[in-house]
Design a protein around this motif. Structure first.
Motif, PDB file in Angstrom:
ATOM      1  N   ARG A  31       0.855  -1.191   0.000  1.00  0.00           N
ATOM      2  CA  ARG A  31       0.000   0.000   0.000  1.00  0.00           C
ATOM      3  C   ARG A  31       0.886   1.235   0.000  1.00  0.00           C
ATOM      4  NH1 ARG A  31      -5.262   0.187   3.565  1.00  0.00           N
ATOM      5  NH2 ARG A  31      -5.507   1.908   2.102  1.00  0.00           N
ATOM      6  N   LEU A  99       3.255   0.565   3.052  1.00  0.00           N
ATOM      7  CA  LEU A  99       3.107  -0.635   3.871  1.00  0.00           C
ATOM      8  C   LEU A  99       3.256  -1.849   2.968  1.00  0.00           C
ATOM      9  CD1 LEU A  99       2.234  -2.080   6.527  1.00  0.00           C
ATOM     10  CD2 LEU A  99      -0.123  -1.707   5.841  1.00  0.00           C
ATOM     11  N   LEU A 101       3.583  -6.033   3.089  1.00  0.00           N
ATOM     12  CA  LEU A 101       3.388  -7.166   3.999  1.00  0.00           C
ATOM     13  C   LEU A 101       3.311  -8.472   3.229  1.00  0.00           C
ATOM     14  CD1 LEU A 101       0.554  -5.669   6.204  1.00  0.00           C
ATOM     15  CD2 LEU A 101       2.858  -6.197   7.014  1.00  0.00           C
ATOM     16  N   MET A 103       1.628 -11.646   2.380  1.00  0.00           N
ATOM     17  CA  MET A 103       0.242 -12.139   2.445  1.00  0.00           C
ATOM     18  C   MET A 103       0.125 -13.531   1.827  1.00  0.00           C
ATOM     19  SD  MET A 103      -2.127 -10.178   3.761  1.00  0.00           S
ATOM     20  CE  MET A 103      -2.495  -8.478   4.179  1.00  0.00           C
ATOM     21  N   ASP A 105       0.391 -16.500   2.874  1.00  0.00           N
ATOM     22  CA  ASP A 105      -0.332 -17.538   3.596  1.00  0.00           C
ATOM     23  C   ASP A 105      -1.800 -17.199   3.806  1.00  0.00           C
ATOM     24  OD1 ASP A 105       2.566 -17.595   4.286  1.00  0.00           O
ATOM     25  OD2 ASP A 105       1.952 -19.437   5.298  1.00  0.00           O
ATOM     26  N   ALA A 106      -2.147 -15.943   3.549  1.00  0.00           N
ATOM     27  CA  ALA A 106      -3.519 -15.510   3.821  1.00  0.00           C
ATOM     28  C   ALA A 106      -4.478 -15.953   2.738  1.00  0.00           C
ATOM     29  CB  ALA A 106      -3.572 -13.992   3.962  1.00  0.00           C
ATOM     30  N   PHE A 164      -9.524 -15.840   0.310  1.00  0.00           N
ATOM     31  CA  PHE A 164      -8.898 -16.035   1.610  1.00  0.00           C
ATOM     32  C   PHE A 164      -8.726 -17.529   1.880  1.00  0.00           C
ATOM     33  CE2 PHE A 164     -10.226 -11.635   2.687  1.00  0.00           C
ATOM     34  CZ  PHE A 164      -8.956 -11.169   3.004  1.00  0.00           C
TER      35      PHE A 164
ATOM     36  N   ARG B  57     -19.728   1.652  -0.119  1.00  0.00           N
ATOM     37  CA  ARG B  57     -18.387   1.089  -0.111  1.00  0.00           C
ATOM     38  C   ARG B  57     -18.334  -0.039  -1.138  1.00  0.00           C
ATOM     39  NH1 ARG B  57     -16.049  -3.121   3.548  1.00  0.00           N
ATOM     40  NH2 ARG B  57     -13.831  -3.107   3.105  1.00  0.00           N
TER      41      ARG B  57
ATOM     42  N   VAL C 684      -2.962  -4.648  10.920  1.00  0.00           N
ATOM     43  CA  VAL C 684      -1.791  -3.775  11.016  1.00  0.00           C
ATOM     44  C   VAL C 684      -2.208  -2.343  10.722  1.00  0.00           C
ATOM     45  CG1 VAL C 684       0.383  -3.158   9.897  1.00  0.00           C
ATOM     46  CG2 VAL C 684      -0.085  -5.532  10.476  1.00  0.00           C
ATOM     47  N   ALA C 750     -13.076  -2.744   8.457  1.00  0.00           N
ATOM     48  CA  ALA C 750     -13.907  -1.846   7.653  1.00  0.00           C
ATOM     49  C   ALA C 750     -14.154  -0.530   8.385  1.00  0.00           C
ATOM     50  CB  ALA C 750     -15.241  -2.528   7.322  1.00  0.00           C
ATOM     51  N   THR C 767      -3.761   0.557   6.615  1.00  0.00           N
ATOM     52  CA  THR C 767      -4.126  -0.610   7.420  1.00  0.00           C
ATOM     53  C   THR C 767      -4.109  -1.845   6.523  1.00  0.00           C
ATOM     54  OG1 THR C 767      -6.490  -0.602   6.940  1.00  0.00           O
ATOM     55  CG2 THR C 767      -5.738   0.818   8.737  1.00  0.00           C
ATOM     56  N   ALA C 768      -3.956  -2.987   7.120  1.00  0.00           N
ATOM     57  CA  ALA C 768      -4.070  -4.249   6.369  1.00  0.00           C
ATOM     58  C   ALA C 768      -4.586  -5.313   7.315  1.00  0.00           C
ATOM     59  CB  ALA C 768      -2.719  -4.665   5.806  1.00  0.00           C
ATOM     60  N   ASN C 769      -5.490  -6.129   6.812  1.00  0.00           N
ATOM     61  CA  ASN C 769      -6.069  -7.201   7.615  1.00  0.00           C
ATOM     62  C   ASN C 769      -5.229  -8.466   7.424  1.00  0.00           C
ATOM     63  OD1 ASN C 769      -7.590  -9.082   8.923  1.00  0.00           O
ATOM     64  ND2 ASN C 769      -9.528  -8.530   7.951  1.00  0.00           N
ATOM     65  N   LEU C 770      -4.461  -8.777   8.447  1.00  0.00           N
ATOM     66  CA  LEU C 770      -3.531  -9.911   8.375  1.00  0.00           C
ATOM     67  C   LEU C 770      -4.101 -11.171   9.022  1.00  0.00           C
ATOM     68  CD1 LEU C 770      -0.095  -8.332   9.320  1.00  0.00           C
ATOM     69  CD2 LEU C 770      -0.623  -9.581   7.241  1.00  0.00           C
ATOM     70  N   GLU C 772      -5.738 -13.744   8.253  1.00  0.00           N
ATOM     71  CA  GLU C 772      -5.563 -15.096   7.686  1.00  0.00           C
ATOM     72  C   GLU C 772      -4.109 -15.415   7.362  1.00  0.00           C
ATOM     73  OE1 GLU C 772      -8.217 -17.141   5.726  1.00  0.00           O
ATOM     74  OE2 GLU C 772      -9.981 -15.948   6.195  1.00  0.00           O
ATOM     75  N   GLN C 773      -3.212 -14.435   7.514  1.00  0.00           N
ATOM     76  CA  GLN C 773      -1.801 -14.705   7.203  1.00  0.00           C
ATOM     77  C   GLN C 773      -1.170 -15.595   8.276  1.00  0.00           C
ATOM     78  OE1 GLN C 773       0.205 -14.287   4.713  1.00  0.00           O
ATOM     79  NE2 GLN C 773       2.172 -14.662   5.690  1.00  0.00           N
TER      80      GLN C 773
END
Lengths: 192, 107, 1012
Positions: A31, A99, A101, A103, A105-106, A164, B57, C684, C750, C767-770, C772-773
């Motif tokens: 990002r 940013l 990161l 990912m 494994d996600a 996912f 959104r 994050v 969200a 931000t990042a949704n980790l 499931e990592q």
């Protein structure tokens, strides 16, 4: 090193199209300001792919850059190279507000291949899959039934989908159902 | 079943890719605000029959918020625009006026 | 006698005989038949009974407007009730049975209702079953329920598959008759994407049946040519058996494809629901013929005139040997001609018009058929099928009729354009008085996203422009309308069309229709009580008149009062006739009375098609952690948490879940417990403004957290209510990792993005949704450190290197890992995260390495019990969307120094600072039992309703295996000031449990264990 296990054990199904889970794909979420040189360089240097425009995907096979949103790229790399690439990107991005990161494994990655691949996707996603409308070079983020997915055309009759990791089984079952050999719709030009 | 053009990624998004977020252009009131201001911010919403500004959104797409000017009775869409603004931009206002000459922007 | 003719049958294949069963009896038919045509070929005229009076009912129509011929079809997992015989294609082995009768179709007990029909007028239910009140529940409702309803409910799960299909097209044309085909031919020249769909298995609609001549050939030939031409065009998609079911906003159209209803054994999906987006829609949906309201018009054998010739021409079935035709327009003369053509007898034509018909009437007269002008039917003789009709003058009262023997009556009251799809999304109608029909008003179409019309009616479905009404409905009119519709739609889409060839049509000169709504005109009540409007729901002319008399002036009210048009056919035959009768009774013009609203679907579609893939394994996404398979193989007793499945506990041998939970708690506190915590949200937050941002998100001052440290935080909504909680780890100066609840990850992510994108868009934060990592495992208990130390690696988990509320990254037995020293149980505890793809392997390793330390996995219930023993709140238990952190004694986690955080202003409201708000306390039962979940404590006095005052409620309650007694948390009035007091909790079983108010921390209040 522990082995990176696929989310759905590499499941495969042969029907209207061939559906199979691909090995864990290296992925970095980046990002940042996509117009800034460091962000662009960070993406292109590690992949060797060109910088995609909005909604685009550039590169081939395991190394590519996909445009995810106005401030987000998805960087695809061979799985073993991610940590090294992240380190290189951090160096390029030093001082930049960004940013990056891991990912990998996600997510889970599936390939749907065959002349009827388009209609398999069109049973699940609210997307115009007419060959004249959706073709190579385009990254589509959307929904497959009840989950978020993203897909792009990876070959003449092949599409790759990511979702996912936790819902890999759900997506596989969806694709398997849509690819049932007796469920041909037959409306897209198979030569396209 | 609406289709809204997401101004962030440029896709025509099916309503099932979207998530509604209610009325747009609310002013946030925090600590120190009067009860009236806070009530207006938190609870009072217009429910116009006609032109309405709302938040959407692109939840299953690029994930970004955007705003839409829409007629609640005919579902005509006058335009979609970036969320990073506190009032409808002039081109949206012009598009509305072109279709609804008697419409007045709410103060 | 209804029979199969020796010759002809446009749609049947005599070389492919099939066999089917009706009410258990074997019958022959041909491929290409519908169930209705095959039944008529076997002289099965009566096929069911009506809803209210259980009157004998026969096939009336040949298409989707059929109100009577609803059958139970199939058996077992392929059984389905209420299938229309007229739209069901016959196949070998089909099984059907008639509905709504007992014990049999021929002898039905419920038919007694018709003897009492004078006592069962409109609104009968509303008027009769009111008193005495209790009788509704115990007498009336059970009896009504027994006798009501059509068909049987299926008992087995559906054996078939169903699917959806998303389809995009520039122009969607609904209806494959000559109008739809002509519109497609015209539109296709524009190069735009054109999709043409037809609900039946055949192209061409009515025109071939009616013997139309186009471009010098029979319409059937022209249709074949048009289809062939369209098939070669790459921009055209053709599809039969696909019905336009509904038109919705912004060009959304639902198409219902009956893929394998006609070939159930071929493994195809049964139905496919097309979710179509069209830029423009052309409705070429044709028209439906109206019945005439004469006494006895509901007797089996009375049919629509168009249906009679459909059966004769398409299926070589003659529904009668002697068919009387009754009409108010020229069209029915086609039926007489078709019947004469196949050698059947037409003893009379009853034409209500004094002047009779035009060219067709002349042709009929030339065949020697007797035509009665200005005439009406005053009655139909026969008990369960037609034996004759009584003919009288239309202007009279029905006295002194002449009787003619016949076994079929073909009626035509004129035509109603199929305006359903036009109307679904707001298209308005206009009344065409000369043709006595509602038709689309092209000035007021349904409008799309651009505010412009997106539906255009074409062909008969468009009606006839008023200025051309004198020309009547004609094939020329149909094709011209279709051509013009396609041209205008292409122009609207910015394309020009070539000079589309407008085919030449042989025109027939016609005489105008006469609006005739009841027959004869002066019929008295005795006759009007025998004139059916709605065949399925038994609504008669007299019922609508009664409703008008009783003050039901609105058509919508009359509809509901009489149930007119409320049957499964949704009034396709009855609405206009009923409306005309109502308007006359009200002495108002038809357009002033208005129509009821047309709503999708056009005809019923299967629920399974709507569900599509959302059944069985794919009913909902089921989220699995990387360790899911291990849990499943080791006795997991599952609990849904959002879409996740988490082990509630792991059952060993014959354990009950309660025993398993107790074992897991004791083992964790004594030895070592392992919890799959992968579902915890991990988000994050990074950037120069990350500190500022987390200070707004959390109630406490998160920005003072040092890198390497963790802190528990609370998030509130702007309404001040507690929304989520979790531990935040400071990664570096600009980066935080925010843990959320399992169900909260997506919502909180969200929520963060909402504030960043829409309010503080100038703040530099990503931000990042980790979530499931990482796989995350809580390693909990006195032996936690030992097992981690045994694994070895660069990650130092010693007390000194990694103290309570610290975190560190490194390697553990070769795994990339982070260890967070946080505890939700009160024990020495580490949460270890590793990349998700290695999670299962890491879990296996921990189980193996932990064996010598007594390692056992534990589930969510043990987690809950242990947190309750420790007095920790749980989002969703202690909170319910009305609870603020202050209620829970969490003031320590709310910064007094910050100017602002989300929810702060709301918490300053008088109600939020009210000392009367209930506060969190611990509760300990006096007898050691477990308090009922959600129980309320009662105090002194009563409220305004005379109920005892409530002073508190239980929010969490468990049996504590550690303390071996019932423990609970609850919110209690002045709770924190009432330590030691005993409260009374009346249960729903009449017993009262007494519990003492105590501190909510039951276990290790000093925190020695977690700090160990």
């Amino acid at each position: 090193m522990p082995e990176a296990r696929m989310a759905w054990n590499g499941a495969a199904f042969d029907g209207l199209a061939q559906v199979r889970e691909l090995p864990v794909q290296g992925m970095i979420s980046l990002r940042g300001d996509l117009a800034s040189a460091p962000v662009q360089n960070a993406a292109t240097e590690v992949t060797g792919a060109a910088m995609p425009g909005p909604r685009g995907v550039e590169g081939a096979g395991d190394s590519a850059i996909a445009w995810m949103s106005p401030d987000e790229l998805l960087i695809l790399l061979p799985h073993g190279t991610v940590q090294d690439a992240l380190a290189r990107m951090d160096a390029v991005l030093a001082g930049e507000h960004a940013l990056a990161l891991d990912m990998s494994d996600a997510r889970a990655v599936f390939e749907v291949e065959g002349p009827a691949a388009r209609e398999v996707l069109a049973k699940l996603c609210p997307v115009d899959l007419d060959p004249a409308v959706f073709g190579p070079g385009e990254m589509r983020r959307t929904r497959a039934a009840q989950i978020a997915v993203a897909f792009w055309q990876s070959g003449p009759h092949a599409f790759r989908l990511i979702c996912f990791r936790s819902v890999a089984g759900y997506l596989f079952d969806l694709l398997k159902g849509a690819a049932h050999p007796a469920a041909r719709v037959g409306v897209f030009d198979p030569s396209a | 079943m609406l289709i809204l053009d997401c101004p962030c990624c440029g896709r025509a998004a099916d309503e099932t890719e979207l998530e509604g977020g209610g009325e747009a252009h609310l002013t946030r009131f925090g600590p120190g605000a009067s009860d009236d201001d806070f009530e207006r911010y938190l609870f009072l919403r217009g429910n116009p029959k006609g032109v309405h500004f709302e938040r959407w959104r692109h939840a299953y797409g690029c994930g970004k918020w955007f705003l839409a000017a829409r007629c609640t009775t005919t579902l005509e869409v006058f335009g979609t625009y970036a969320a990073q603004t506190t009032a409808p931009p002039p081109e949206i206002v012009a598009a509305i006026k072109a279709r609804r000459p008697n419409w007045e922007a709410p103060v | 006698m209804s029979t199969r003719l020796d010759h002809g049958g446009r749609l049947i294949d005599r070389d492919r005989p099939v066999t089917f069963r009706f009410n258990g009896k074997k019958m022959p038919g041909f491929a290409g038949d519908t169930v209705a045509s095959a039944l008529l070929a076997n002289d099965r005229v009566m096929v069911g009974r009506s809803f209210k009076y259980h009157r004998p009912r026969g096939i009336v129509a040949a298409g989707p407007e059929e109100p009577n011929a609803l059958l139970n079809m199939g058996r077992g997992p392929r059984f389905e009730p209420n299938q229309r015989a007229t739209t069901t294609e016959l196949f070998d082995g089909l099984e059907a049975e008639s509905q709504n009768h007992w014990p049999s179709l021929e002898y039905d007990v419920g038919a007694i209702n018709q003897l009492a029909s004078r006592l069962l007028p409109a609104g009968f239910y509303y008027k009769t079953f009111i008193h005495p009140r209790p009788a509704w529940k115990h007498v009336f409702e059970p009896v009504i329920r027994n006798s009501a309803g059509l068909g049987k409910a299926p008992k087995d799960g559906d054996a078939d598959r169903y699917e959806h299909f998303y389809w995009f097209t520039d122009i969607l044309i609904v209806g494959g008759g000559i109008a739809g085909l002509q519109a497609a031919l015209t539109a296709a020249t524009s190069g735009l994407r054109v999709t043409l769909i037809e609900q039946t298995a055949h192209w061409g609609g009515r025109a071939p049946v009616d013997g139309a001549e186009i471009d010098g050939e029979w319409a059937d030939e022209w249709v074949q040519g048009a289809v062939q031409a369209l098939e070669t065009m790459p921009n055209v998609t053709l599809r039969t058996r696909l019905m336009g079911a509904g038109v919705y906003d912004h060009g959304y159209v639902l198409g219902y494809e009956r893929v394998s209803d006609h070939s159930p054994a071929d493994d195809q999906p049964r139905h496919r629901l097309w979710k179509i987006r069209a830029r423009q829609v052309i409705t070429a949906t044709g028209a439906i013929e109206r019945p005439l309201s004469f006494p006895g018009n509901d007797l089996p054998g009375v049919m629509l005139a168009s249906a009679v010739r459909d059966y004769a021409v398409n299926f070589a079935v003659s529904p009668g040997q002697r068919t009387v035709v009754v009409t108010n327009n020229d069209d029915a003369y086609l039926t007489a001609l078709a019947l004469v053509d196949v050698g059947q007898t037409v003893p009379a034509i009853v034409d209500a018009r004094p002047a009779g018909g035009g060219e067709l009437a002349q042709e009929v007269a030339n065949h020697g058929v007797e035509v009665h002008l200005g005439a009406a039917i005053a009655g139909v003789t026969g008990r369960s099928r037609v034996e004759g009709v009584k003919i009288t003058a239309q202007t009279g009262t029905g006295t002194d009729p002449t009787e003619i023997a016949c076994d079929c009556v073909a009626m035509s009251g004129g035509w109603s354009p199929v305006v359903h799809l036009w109307s679904h999304c707001g298209g308005k109608l206009t009344w065409n008085a000369p043709l006595a029909m509602f038709q689309p008003d092209p000035e007021r179409p349904p409008t799309g996203a651009d505010g412009q019309g997106f539906v255009t009616a074409a062909g008969v479905a468009a009606g006839v422009p008023i200025e051309r009404a004198g020309e009547g409905l004609s094939n020329f009119q149909t094709l011209r309308s279709a051509t013009e519709a396609a041209q205008s739609v292409c122009v609207r889409l910015g394309r020009s069309v070539g000079d589309a060839a407008m085919p030449a049509v042989r025109e027939v000169e016609t005489a105008p229709l006469a609006p005739v709504w009841i027959m004869p005109d002066g019929a008295d009540i005795r006759l009007r009580e025998k004139m059916w409007l709605d065949f399925q729901n038994d609504v008669k002319v007299s019922d609508v008149q009664l409703a008008a008399q009783e003050g039901f002036e609105s058509v919508e009210h009359t509809k509901r009062y009489t149930t007119l048009g409320m049957a499964t056919d949704q009034g396709k035959l009855s609405n206009i006739n009923g409306l005309a009768v109502l308007s006359k009774a009200l002495d108002a013009e038809i357009p002033q009375v208005g129509t009821t609203t047309f709503r999708p679907p056009y005809t019923p579609i299967s629920m399974a098609a709507i569900a599509g893939e959302a059944r069985g394994k794919t009913f909902q996404p089921l989220r699995r952690t990387p360790m899911h398979d291990w849990h499943a193989a080791n006795g997991a007793h599952w609990e849904p948490v959002g879409h996740w499945r988490r082990p509630y506990c792991y059952l060993h041998g014959s354990e009950t879940p309660e025993q398993a939970v107790a074992r897991e708690v004791r083992n964790t506190r004594a030895n070592l417990g392992l919890l799959d915590a992968s579902t915890l949200g991990k988000i994050v937050v990074k950037g120069p403004d990350a500190c500022r941002f987390v200070d707004m998100l959390y109630t406490n001052k998160m920005s003072t957290l040092k890198p390497g440290r963790c802190r528990y935080g609370l998030m509130c909504s702007e309404n001040g209510f507690l929304s989520d909680d979790g531990v935040v780890a400071r990664i570096d100066a600009q980066t935080f990792l925010c843990h959320t609840t399992s169900g909260g990850a997506d919502r909180i992510h969200a929520w963060m993005e909402d504030w960043l994108q829409c309010e503080w868009w100038d703040w530099q934060v990503y931000t990042a949704n980790l979530t499931e990592q990482y796989a995350q495992i809580a390693v909990v208990g006195p032996n936690a450190r030992k097992v981690l130390e045994k694994l070895g690696g660069s990650l130092d988990v010693s007390r000194e290197a990694l103290p309570f509320m610290g975190w560190a990254a490194g390697r553990l037995a070769g795994f990339d890992a982070r260890a967070y020293r946080i505890s939700f149980s009160g024990e020495l505890s580490y949460e270890i995260s590793v990349p998700a793809a290695t999670g299962a392997e890491f879990w296996d390793l921990l189980i193996e390495a932990g064996e010598e330390f007594g390692a056992m996995p534990y589930g969510t219930e043990a987690l809950h019990v242990m947190r309750a023993e420790k007095g920790f709140i749980m989002i969703g238990d202690e909170t319910d969307g009305t609870v603020i952190p202050q209620d829970l004694g969490l003031d320590w986690a709310i910064s007094k120094k910050k100017d602002d955080y989300l929810g702060k202003r709301a918490q300053e409201r008088s109600h939020m600072t009210d000392p009367e708000r209930w506060k969190l306390v611990g509760l300990e039962t006096m007898d050691g039992s477990v308090l009922p979940d959600g129980a309320y404590a009662v105090g002194a006095g009563t409220n305004a309703n005379g109920q005892r005052n409530m002073v508190g409620r239980v929010t969490s309650t468990y049996h504590s295996p550690t303390l071996d007694k019932g423990i609970a948390m609850g919110l209690v009035l002045h709770g924190s000031d009432r330590m030691g007091e005993v409260l009374e909790f009346p249960g729903t079983d009449g017993k009262t449990t007494r519990a003492r108010i105590v501190d909510p921390v039951f276990y290790d209040p000093a925190g020695e264990k977690q700090n160990a």
